[in-house]
Design a protein around this motif. Structure first.
Motif, PDB file in Angstrom:
ATOM      1  N   ALA A  87      31.082 -50.662 -73.016  1.00 30.84           N
ATOM      2  CA  ALA A  87      29.645 -50.906 -72.851  1.00 30.84           C
ATOM      3  C   ALA A  87      28.846 -49.620 -73.004  1.00 30.84           C
ATOM      4  N   ALA A  88      29.349 -48.537 -72.416  1.00 35.47           N
ATOM      5  CA  ALA A  88      28.643 -47.259 -72.514  1.00 35.47           C
ATOM      6  C   ALA A  88      28.607 -46.771 -73.954  1.00 35.47           C
ATOM      7  N   GLY A  89      29.713 -46.954 -74.664  1.00 38.12           N
ATOM      8  CA  GLY A  89      29.785 -46.493 -76.047  1.00 38.12           C
ATOM      9  C   GLY A  89      28.802 -47.194 -76.960  1.00 38.12           C
ATOM     10  N   ILE A  90      28.705 -48.500 -76.828  1.00 41.44           N
ATOM     11  CA  ILE A  90      27.791 -49.238 -77.707  1.00 41.44           C
ATOM     12  C   ILE A  90      26.338 -48.953 -77.325  1.00 41.44           C
ATOM     13  N   ALA A  91      26.058 -48.749 -76.036  1.00 40.23           N
ATOM     14  CA  ALA A  91      24.685 -48.404 -75.630  1.00 40.23           C
ATOM     15  C   ALA A  91      24.277 -47.061 -76.230  1.00 40.23           C
ATOM     16  N   GLU A  92      25.168 -46.079 -76.151  1.00 43.61           N
ATOM     17  CA  GLU A  92      24.866 -44.765 -76.708  1.00 43.61           C
ATOM     18  C   GLU A  92      24.689 -44.833 -78.224  1.00 43.61           C
ATOM     19  N   LYS A  93      25.528 -45.633 -78.880  1.00 48.15           N
ATOM     20  CA  LYS A  93      25.424 -45.755 -80.338  1.00 48.15           C
ATOM     21  C   LYS A  93      24.077 -46.357 -80.734  1.00 48.15           C
ATOM     22  N   MET A  94      23.655 -47.410 -80.031  1.00 49.96           N
ATOM     23  CA  MET A  94      22.374 -48.046 -80.372  1.00 49.96           C
ATOM     24  C   MET A  94      21.199 -47.107 -80.115  1.00 49.96           C
ATOM     25  N   ILE A  95      21.270 -46.318 -79.057  1.00 47.26           N
ATOM     26  CA  ILE A  95      20.208 -45.345 -78.774  1.00 47.26           C
ATOM     27  C   ILE A  95      20.158 -44.292 -79.880  1.00 47.26           C
ATOM     28  N   ARG A  96      21.350 -43.830 -80.297  1.00 52.02           N
ATOM     29  CA  ARG A  96      21.410 -42.803 -81.349  1.00 52.02           C
ATOM     30  C   ARG A  96      20.882 -43.330 -82.669  1.00 52.02           C
ATOM     31  N   ARG A  97      21.159 -44.590 -82.964  1.00 53.77           N
ATOM     32  CA  ARG A  97      20.743 -45.164 -84.244  1.00 53.77           C
ATOM     33  C   ARG A  97      19.294 -45.652 -84.247  1.00 53.77           C
ATOM     34  N   HIS A  98      18.622 -45.585 -83.119  1.00 53.65           N
ATOM     35  CA  HIS A  98      17.227 -46.018 -83.049  1.00 53.65           C
ATOM     36  C   HIS A  98      16.349 -44.934 -82.419  1.00 53.65           C
ATOM     37  N   PRO A  99      16.296 -43.756 -83.030  1.00 46.50           N
ATOM     38  CA  PRO A  99      15.465 -42.690 -82.447  1.00 46.50           C
ATOM     39  C   PRO A  99      13.978 -43.008 -82.490  1.00 46.50           C
ATOM     40  N   HIS A 100      13.582 -43.947 -83.331  1.00 46.66           N
ATOM     41  CA  HIS A 100      12.171 -44.344 -83.395  1.00 46.66           C
ATOM     42  C   HIS A 100      11.796 -45.240 -82.222  1.00 46.66           C
ATOM     43  N   VAL A 101      12.807 -45.721 -81.492  1.00 44.06           N
ATOM     44  CA  VAL A 101      12.568 -46.541 -80.298  1.00 44.06           C
ATOM     45  C   VAL A 101      12.820 -45.727 -79.028  1.00 44.06           C
ATOM     46  N   PHE A 102      13.962 -44.989 -79.013  1.00 42.52           N
ATOM     47  CA  PHE A 102      14.375 -44.279 -77.801  1.00 42.52           C
ATOM     48  C   PHE A 102      14.098 -42.783 -77.854  1.00 42.52           C
ATOM     49  N   GLY A 103      13.618 -42.284 -78.991  1.00 39.27           N
ATOM     50  CA  GLY A 103      13.327 -40.862 -79.122  1.00 39.27           C
ATOM     51  C   GLY A 103      11.925 -40.631 -79.631  1.00 39.27           C
ATOM     52  N   GLU A 104      11.737 -39.522 -80.331  1.00 36.74           N
ATOM     53  CA  GLU A 104      10.411 -39.140 -80.787  1.00 36.74           C
ATOM     54  C   GLU A 104      10.252 -39.277 -82.295  1.00 36.74           C
ATOM     55  N   ALA A 105      11.213 -39.906 -82.960  1.00 34.30           N
ATOM     56  CA  ALA A 105      11.111 -40.085 -84.411  1.00 34.30           C
ATOM     57  C   ALA A 105       9.953 -41.025 -84.742  1.00 34.30           C
ATOM     58  N   ALA A 106       9.419 -40.860 -85.953  1.00 35.76           N
ATOM     59  CA  ALA A 106       8.308 -41.704 -86.382  1.00 35.76           C
ATOM     60  C   ALA A 106       8.759 -43.148 -86.519  1.00 35.76           C
ATOM     61  N   ALA A 107       7.807 -44.052 -86.396  1.00 35.54           N
ATOM     62  CA  ALA A 107       8.122 -45.472 -86.540  1.00 35.54           C
ATOM     63  C   ALA A 107       8.662 -45.752 -87.938  1.00 35.54           C
ATOM     64  N   ARG A 108       9.566 -46.723 -88.041  1.00 30.45           N
ATOM     65  CA  ARG A 108      10.193 -47.062 -89.315  1.00 30.45           C
ATOM     66  C   ARG A 108       9.945 -48.519 -89.642  1.00 30.45           C
ATOM     67  N   ASP A 109       9.776 -48.787 -90.943  1.00 31.56           N
ATOM     68  CA  ASP A 109       9.777 -50.179 -91.349  1.00 31.56           C
ATOM     69  C   ASP A 109      11.233 -50.615 -91.542  1.00 31.56           C
ATOM     70  N   GLN A 110      11.425 -51.886 -91.892  1.00 30.42           N
ATOM     71  CA  GLN A 110      12.781 -52.417 -91.981  1.00 30.42           C
ATOM     72  C   GLN A 110      13.629 -51.673 -93.013  1.00 30.42           C
ATOM     73  N   ALA A 111      13.053 -51.377 -94.171  1.00 26.87           N
ATOM     74  CA  ALA A 111      13.803 -50.691 -95.224  1.00 26.87           C
ATOM     75  C   ALA A 111      14.220 -49.297 -94.779  1.00 26.87           C
ATOM     76  N   ALA A 112      13.295 -48.576 -94.137  1.00 22.48           N
ATOM     77  CA  ALA A 112      13.603 -47.225 -93.671  1.00 22.48           C
ATOM     78  C   ALA A 112      14.686 -47.250 -92.599  1.00 22.48           C
TER      79      ALA A 112
END
Length: 260
Positions: A87-112
């Motif tokens: 559970a911890a591994g998949i949570a960390e992976k999803m956070i890492r792969r969505h920096p536009h949600v959980f970090g400070e990266a710019a918003a992305r459209d679906q293609a980006a």
């Protein structure tokens, strides 16, 4: 047992696998024997979604979760990892792969987001010393799904048809090759050419923006619906498919087809 449902489920699994008091069948299983059930449960989840059956979906998701718990328990018994690490591994992976949600990266459209997701997966493969373009595609995937993934991965490095028309030309070529092999009646060569046709069809679906698995599933459902209608009409006439001739069934089929 605790009040939290997930803790209760983990306790149930531990009890089933207990070496002395557990269930004999559950104690004897290993990763290889449980894997087919895991695949089956995933398909049953998809079936419940396709039917729009919320109650069935809840039950099937529970069955699929149980499979995850089962594998995690067997891994824990070997000292590899437990459910918490999964559970911890998949949570960390999803956070890492969505920096536009959980970090400070710019918003992305679906293609980006799709491009970023694939880039992150490529970095993960590199970290696992998987340097080949096709590395990391599971060999146990259903053949149509794996064909699409193989072709899509190759396409990312430029190995692809330019458009759907080019794939149709390739399909014509493969059809001619299959016809030529039919004259020789060598089952292995016929199967080989048929496989090539399937692979090209998967790529045609990809170039058209369709999913081959879904397209075939819809075709299966359409065939089933129409054939059941043929059966019903034969039954109304006091006969059966076995007793009816091909011409009669074909005529009914065409009538059903015209009706939609």
């Amino acid at each position: 047992m605790t009040d939290r449902p997930i803790d209760r489920l983990l306790a149930v699994m531990a009890a089933l696998r207990h070496p002395e008091t557990g269930c004999p069948w559950d104690r004897e299983q290993d990763f290889a024997t449980i894997a087919p059930y895991t695949v089956e449960e995933a398909y049953e989840v998809a079936d419940a979604i396709g039917k729009g059956d919320a109650d069935a979906l809840r039950d099937e998701l529970g069955d699929l979760l149980f499979q995850v718990v089962y594998h995690a328990r067997m891994a824990e018994e070997r000292g590899w990892f437990g459910f918490e690490e999964v559970a911890a591994g998949i949570a960390e992976k999803m956070i890492r792969r969505h920096p536009h949600v959980f970090g400070e990266a710019a918003a992305r459209d679906q293609a980006a987001q799709t491009r970023a997701w694939e880039a992150d997966k490529a970095r993960e493969r590199a970290a696992r010393a998987e340097s080949g373009v096709l590395d990391g595609i599971a060999s146990t995937l259903p053949a149509l799904m794996r064909a699409r993934k193989l072709a899509a991965r190759a396409a990312r490095v430029g190995f692809d048809w330019p458009d759907a028309d080019s794939v149709l030309d390739k399909l014509d070529e493969e059809t001619a090759e299959l016809r030529a092999e039919l004259a020789g009646a060598d089952p292995a060569r016929i199967e080989d050419e048929l496989g090539d046709m399937f692979f090209v069809m998967v790529n045609l679906a990809r170039k058209l923006g369709c999913d081959g698995e879904q397209a075939l599933a819809r075709a299966n459902a359409k065939f089933e619906r129409r054939f059941r209608a043929v059966e019903a009409r034969l039954a109304a006439a006091g006969t059966t498919p076995e007793a009816a001739g091909l011409a009669e069934m074909e005529a009914l089929w065409q009538a059903v087809k015209r009706e939609g």
